[in-house]
Design a protein around this motif. Structure first.
Motif, PDB file in Angstrom:
ATOM      1  N   ALA A   1      -4.926 -36.763  44.171  1.00  0.00           N
ATOM      2  CA  ALA A   1      -4.311 -37.150  43.158  1.00  0.00           C
ATOM      3  C   ALA A   1      -3.696 -35.981  42.327  1.00  0.00           C
ATOM      4  O   ALA A   1      -2.511 -36.983  41.396  1.00  0.00           O
ATOM      5  N   SER A   2      -3.761 -34.989  42.230  1.00  0.00           N
ATOM      6  CA  SER A   2      -3.512 -34.352  41.069  1.00  0.00           C
ATOM      7  C   SER A   2      -2.300 -33.724  41.970  1.00  0.00           C
ATOM      8  O   SER A   2      -1.292 -33.529  40.930  1.00  0.00           O
ATOM      9  N   TYR A   3      -2.317 -33.528  42.645  1.00  0.00           N
ATOM     10  CA  TYR A   3      -0.784 -32.568  43.455  1.00  0.00           C
ATOM     11  C   TYR A   3      -0.006 -34.027  43.539  1.00  0.00           C
ATOM     12  O   TYR A   3       1.476 -33.597  44.527  1.00  0.00           O
ATOM     13  N   ALA A   4      -0.123 -35.175  44.377  1.00  0.00           N
ATOM     14  CA  ALA A   4       0.756 -35.922  45.079  1.00  0.00           C
ATOM     15  C   ALA A   4       1.057 -37.146  43.836  1.00  0.00           C
ATOM     16  O   ALA A   4       2.760 -37.461  43.500  1.00  0.00           O
ATOM     17  N   TYR A   5       0.347 -37.118  42.937  1.00  0.00           N
ATOM     18  CA  TYR A   5       0.481 -38.021  41.499  1.00  0.00           C
ATOM     19  C   TYR A   5       1.304 -37.602  40.723  1.00  0.00           C
ATOM     20  O   TYR A   5       1.360 -36.311  39.181  1.00  0.00           O
ATOM     21  N   ASN A   6       2.646 -36.943  40.646  1.00  0.00           N
ATOM     22  CA  ASN A   6       3.081 -36.063  39.732  1.00  0.00           C
ATOM     23  C   ASN A   6       4.793 -36.347  39.308  1.00  0.00           C
ATOM     24  O   ASN A   6       5.259 -37.883  40.764  1.00  0.00           O
ATOM     25  N   SER A   7       5.642 -36.439  38.342  1.00  0.00           N
ATOM     26  CA  SER A   7       6.684 -36.923  38.492  1.00  0.00           C
ATOM     27  C   SER A   7       7.890 -37.128  39.097  1.00  0.00           C
ATOM     28  O   SER A   7       8.560 -38.132  39.590  1.00  0.00           O
TER      29      SER A   7
ATOM     30  N   VAL B   1       7.044 -37.104  42.507  1.00  0.00           N
ATOM     31  CA  VAL B   1       6.663 -38.250  43.335  1.00  0.00           C
ATOM     32  C   VAL B   1       6.832 -39.922  42.879  1.00  0.00           C
ATOM     33  O   VAL B   1       7.317 -40.468  43.595  1.00  0.00           O
ATOM     34  N   PHE B   2       6.896 -39.670  41.983  1.00  0.00           N
ATOM     35  CA  PHE B   2       6.858 -40.865  41.094  1.00  0.00           C
ATOM     36  C   PHE B   2       8.384 -41.073  41.395  1.00  0.00           C
ATOM     37  O   PHE B   2       9.164 -42.698  41.874  1.00  0.00           O
ATOM     38  N   HIS B   3       8.912 -40.897  40.920  1.00  0.00           N
ATOM     39  CA  HIS B   3      10.770 -40.252  41.123  1.00  0.00           C
ATOM     40  C   HIS B   3      11.537 -41.151  42.259  1.00  0.00           C
ATOM     41  O   HIS B   3      12.422 -41.581  42.734  1.00  0.00           O
ATOM     42  N   LEU B   4      10.487 -40.362  43.024  1.00  0.00           N
ATOM     43  CA  LEU B   4      11.113 -40.408  44.747  1.00  0.00           C
ATOM     44  C   LEU B   4      10.559 -41.922  45.483  1.00  0.00           C
ATOM     45  O   LEU B   4      11.066 -42.885  45.689  1.00  0.00           O
ATOM     46  N   TYR B   5       9.444 -42.665  45.461  1.00  0.00           N
ATOM     47  CA  TYR B   5       9.457 -43.855  45.057  1.00  0.00           C
ATOM     48  C   TYR B   5       9.600 -44.470  44.658  1.00  0.00           C
ATOM     49  O   TYR B   5      10.046 -46.232  44.605  1.00  0.00           O
ATOM     50  N   ARG B   6      10.578 -44.779  43.595  1.00  0.00           N
ATOM     51  CA  ARG B   6      11.141 -45.341  42.224  1.00  0.00           C
ATOM     52  C   ARG B   6      12.459 -45.375  43.329  1.00  0.00           C
ATOM     53  O   ARG B   6      12.759 -46.976  43.333  1.00  0.00           O
ATOM     54  N   ASN B   7      12.737 -44.321  43.235  1.00  0.00           N
ATOM     55  CA  ASN B   7      14.446 -44.582  43.824  1.00  0.00           C
ATOM     56  C   ASN B   7      14.584 -45.624  45.567  1.00  0.00           C
ATOM     57  O   ASN B   7      15.139 -46.165  46.037  1.00  0.00           O
TER      58      ASN B   7
END
Length: 221
Positions: free
Chosen positions: A192-198, A200-206
């Protein structure tokens, strides 16, 4: 038949406890080796000369320390227990606990863990000071990024062991269950510390937006 089963069970318990004790200690001392190596890397006067040092000799020293010290501690615990009990107990004879004696557990398990935690905190503090006191010049930005990574690792993997030391002196309580759960979920916290960052979040959102647009286009057709 009964005596054979009892002997086999006793030997199995002793072997399992000795191996478990050794690998736990080895894990602690390898963490200390990692902190010490990080400290040496960031405090090296000449980084190029440091990277060209005898790697095999360094690895041999690290392996000897991280495995030799735990081996010596386990052997000492067995030897002292056999001497004090006149050959009756090895120090790993109980089914419900790791060691026969609570004092031995404090000396051969909690004391090394405390030593490793304190030295790791000291080495991390010196390394952090070294990085932040370095002038802002090209080439030092990666060191500051590495510091953030090291702080994350220490917080996630080191905090639970500090709680484990406290729990040893408090006794069995609700805190024991909490610490057991936290230790078991360390890998999840690291993910969670390394995967859940801004980023990765933007990549998933796009990716979701793109998927929605594809679905809408296919429906309109």
């Amino acid at each position: 038949m009964f005596s054979y089963s009892a002997i086999f069970r006793s030997v199995a318990v002793i072997v399992a406890s000795v191996v478990f004790h050794f690998f736990w200690l080895a894990t602690f001392f390898w963490l200390q080796v990692c902190s010490f190596h990080m400290f040496l890397v960031f405090h090296a006067d000449n980084r190029n000369e440091y990277t060209k040092m005898n790697i095999k000799k360094t690895i041999f020293r690290y392996v000897s320390y991280a495995t030799g010290i735990p081996f010596a501690i386990v052997c000492s615990n067995v030897a002292v227990s056999l001497i004090l009990s006149k050959g009756k107990y090895t120090g790993y004879d109980r089914l419900t606990t790791l060691m026969t004696s609570k004092i031995a557990f404090l000396i051969t398990m909690i004391a090394p863990l405390t030593f490793v935690c304190l030295t790791n905190i000291f080495l991390y503090a010196l390394t952090a000071y070294k990085i932040y006191s370095t002038p802002h010049v090209p080439g030092t930005q990666s060191n500051r990024i590495h510091l953030v990574v090291y702080v994350k690792l220490f917080t996630i993997t080191g905090l639970t062991w500090l709680l484990q030391i406290i729990d040893t002196f408090v006794g069995f309580s609700v805190l024991s269950y909490v610490i057991a759960i936290l230790n078991g979920l360390q890998e999840l916290f690291l993910f969670a510390s390394y995967a859940y960052n801004s980023k990765v979040f933007h990549l998933y959102r796009n990716a979701i937006k793109k998927f929605r647009s594809i679905c809408l286009n296919s429906l309109n057709k």
